[in-house]
Design a protein around this motif. Structure first.
Motif, PDB file in Angstrom:
ATOM      1  N   LEU A  22       0.853  -1.190   0.000  1.00 28.98           N
ATOM      2  CA  LEU A  22       0.000   0.000   0.000  1.00 28.98           C
ATOM      3  C   LEU A  22       0.882   1.231   0.000  1.00 28.98           C
ATOM      4  CD1 LEU A  22      -2.765   1.490   0.390  1.00 28.98           C
ATOM      5  CD2 LEU A  22      -2.322   1.349   2.863  1.00 28.98           C
ATOM      6  N   GLY A  23       0.687   2.115  -0.945  1.00 23.69           N
ATOM      7  CA  GLY A  23       1.400   3.380  -0.991  1.00 23.69           C
ATOM      8  C   GLY A  23       0.531   4.499  -0.451  1.00 23.69           C
ATOM      9  N   ILE A  24       1.110   5.346   0.397  1.00 24.86           N
ATOM     10  CA  ILE A  24       0.383   6.507   0.930  1.00 24.86           C
ATOM     11  C   ILE A  24       1.089   7.756   0.420  1.00 24.86           C
ATOM     12  CG2 ILE A  24      -0.490   7.665   2.980  1.00 24.86           C
ATOM     13  CD1 ILE A  24      -0.221   5.053   4.513  1.00 24.86           C
ATOM     14  N   LEU A  25       0.417   8.458  -0.464  1.00 24.79           N
ATOM     15  CA  LEU A  25       0.975   9.635  -1.117  1.00 24.79           C
ATOM     16  C   LEU A  25       0.375  10.883  -0.480  1.00 24.79           C
ATOM     17  CD1 LEU A  25       2.649  10.636  -3.667  1.00 24.79           C
ATOM     18  CD2 LEU A  25       0.495  10.536  -4.922  1.00 24.79           C
ATOM     19  N   GLY A  26       1.157  11.931  -0.403  1.00 24.78           N
ATOM     20  CA  GLY A  26       0.617  13.174   0.133  1.00 24.78           C
ATOM     21  C   GLY A  26       1.714  14.158   0.441  1.00 24.78           C
TER      22      GLY A  26
END
Length: 531
Positions: free
Chosen positions: A32-36
């Motif tokens: 899971l990638g969390i971009l921000g």
């Protein structure tokens, strides 16, 4: 059934909502990638998944579906159901409410989760690289530990430093050893919080490949946060985009990344101002070291260049080109082996190679530097870091006004800047700490400012804000900037002129666009990141 469920999770710090009703799932063996952008809540969520004490959800649940041995309480991924544990017991599947479960199960779960934090160089400083890695490996005999450690060191491209003491490694090398240690724990879940945010693209690429080979391709479940779009594309199976603590978009990496990039504004287009006369002159600067292993090392080898007053000047090159050593020489932290450095102060040219109050000491108050490995005073608030901690003695109200002004200059809006003043550094995200460190340099209004890799932990939107703030500082305060960077896109956006450094030498000086023409294919690949 999902391996990890995040259900209606919210979190507040000092009455500020940092996560707002987050819902998502992670299947076993996926990434899971969390971009921000900086401050979006990425690090809070990753620490919550690890079970870090201060990050217990105010509302909602983190649920792990795992296989637990009832005899020894060893925890494994759910695919181990009904298989035999090393102790002889048989694994049974349980849904564990992570933050509200039995303390022993909570501890067993935490032991099977590895975390790699941004800017974390936590090593046994007096031990060698291989000893550091061996100490992370459990449940094997000494010979197996040795062979496994060697494999991990090779995977992280650190075989050339295998017998070196940890404290003598560079920041990027320490980061790779930290990665080897975390993989040595053979976790069932690997959490990586901006693992390459502070590294040059070449070192970052090595870590990306290691995470791909040593974690993702081995089927280990991973959650990784980043503001680098290429990290999401390379490593993630599914991506969520966090903004102000909320999921505003999710889906396949390519779609989410492109939507994120489309939201990034372009830097303001402004006319390049006329710069003044030379303010800094370097003539044939050399810095040679002697190493038992490598003999004479020419870190800086005959560098000559001029920087004009009011100019934003870039020094670009790959890691190891000599950029940081040159910046330390310019600022007076490292003595050159030979050569001449002079800075103009009023009508006088001051010899920076000479110590004392009439020479270097006279100039230093008018210079500022943001190191690549910056740090803030942990026991002072942001306001304290911007004032008393750096001996800036101002009346209380004026100190607040000046602090808010400079925080706005590095990309914070006025309301949020006011809220930041009473926060401690550990309450900020990595990107926010970086901007406060930049503000700490700018607030003294030095005439010449050296920024060593100023965009390392910054998301694309913040990079644009910092680009604009540097230009604004130049325009309003007539400050001169020297930008040390491997980020050619940033140099193209912000610098008036630049020099290309390779092997300790300046190969070319000119407009940033002209420097691009002289980059090698490898340099273009590692230094140009624009999509």
């Amino acid at each position: 059934m999902p391996f990890i469920e995040i259900k209606n999770v919210s979190k507040r710090f000092n009455d500020v909502d940092v996560l707002k009703n987050i819902n998502m799932t992670v299947d076993e063996g996926t990434v899971l990638g969390i971009l921000g952008r900086s401050g979006s809540g990425k690090s809070v969520l990753i620490n919550m998944l690890r079970g870090m004490k201060e990050y217990k959800p105010d509302e909602g649940q983190i649920i792990y579906t795992v296989a637990i041995c009832p005899d020894c309480l060893r925890v494994e991924p759910p695919s181990m159901e009904n298989k035999t544990c090393k102790c002889g017991g048989k694994f049974e599947t349980q849904r564990v409410d992570f933050w509200n479960c039995d303390r022993k199960i909570f501890a067993s779960l935490r032991r099977r989760i590895s975390i790699m934090l941004q800017r974390s160089f936590a090593l046994y400083e007096d031990d060698t690289v291989i000893d550091n890695v061996i100490k992370s490996i459990e449940g094997r005999d000494e010979e197996d530990k040795m062979y496994m450690a060697i494999d991990l060191i090779e995977m992280t491209h650190m075989t050339h430093r295998i017998t070196h003491i940890a404290r003598d490694l560079s920041g990027g090398e320490k980061q790779r050893v930290v990665l080897a240690r975390q993989m040595g724990k053979e976790p069932m879940v690997f959490l990586a919080d901006e693992p390459t945010g502070t590294l040059d693209p070449q070192t970052a690429e090595l870590l990306h490949q290691t995470l791909l080979e040593g974690v993702k391709n081995k089927g280990t479940t991973m959650v990784i946060t980043s503001h680098w779009p290429e990290v999401m594309r390379t490593l993630s199976d599914y991506v969520i985009w966090l903004e102000n603590g909320e999921i505003i978009h999710e889906g396949d990496p390519e779609t989410v990344v492109q939507t994120f990039l489309d939201s990034v504004p372009l830097p303001e287009k402004i006319e390049t101002p006329d710069t003044g006369e030379p303010i800094l002159e370097l003539e044939n600067i050399k810095k040679h070291y002697y190493s038992i292993e490598r003999g004479v090392v020419k870190a800086v080898d005959g560098v000559s260049l001029n920087v004009n007053e009011g100019e934003i000047f870039g020094i670009v090159g790959l890691s190891g080109a000599g950029k940081t050593t040159l910046s330390r020489i310019i600022y007076g932290l490292t003595e050159p082996s030979s050569g001449k450095i002079e800075m103009k102060l009023g009508d006088d040219w001051i010899d920076m190679t000479k110590p004392g109050p009439l020479f270097r000491g006279r100039v230093k108050p008018y210079m500022g530097i943001l190191h690549q490995e910056y740090s803030l005073y942990p026991h002072r608030t942001v306001l304290g870091n911007l004032t008393e901690a750096i001996s800036l003695d101002l009346p209380a109200e004026f100190a607040k006004m000046k602090a808010i002004y400079v925080l706005k200059a590095v990309g914070f809006d006025e309301k949020y800047a006011s809220q930041l003043l009473d926060k401690a550094p550990d309450e900020l995200s990595g990107g926010e700490r970086h901007r406060v460190a930049l503000a700490q340099v700018l607030i003294k209004e030095p005439r010449v400012i050296i920024l060593d890799e100023p965009t390392g932990t910054m998301d694309p939107i913040t990079r644009v804000q910092v680009t604009d703030s540097i230009r604004k500082a130049r325009e309003e305060l007539n400050q001169t900037f020297i930008i040390i960077s491997h980020d050619m896109d940033f140099v193209l956006d912000v610098c008036d002129n630049a020099s290309l450094m390779r092997g300790g030498k300046i190969l070319k000086t000119g407009l940033p666009e002209e420097i691009v023409d002289d980059l090698t294919a490898k340099e273009k690949n590692k230094m140009l990141k624009k999509e």
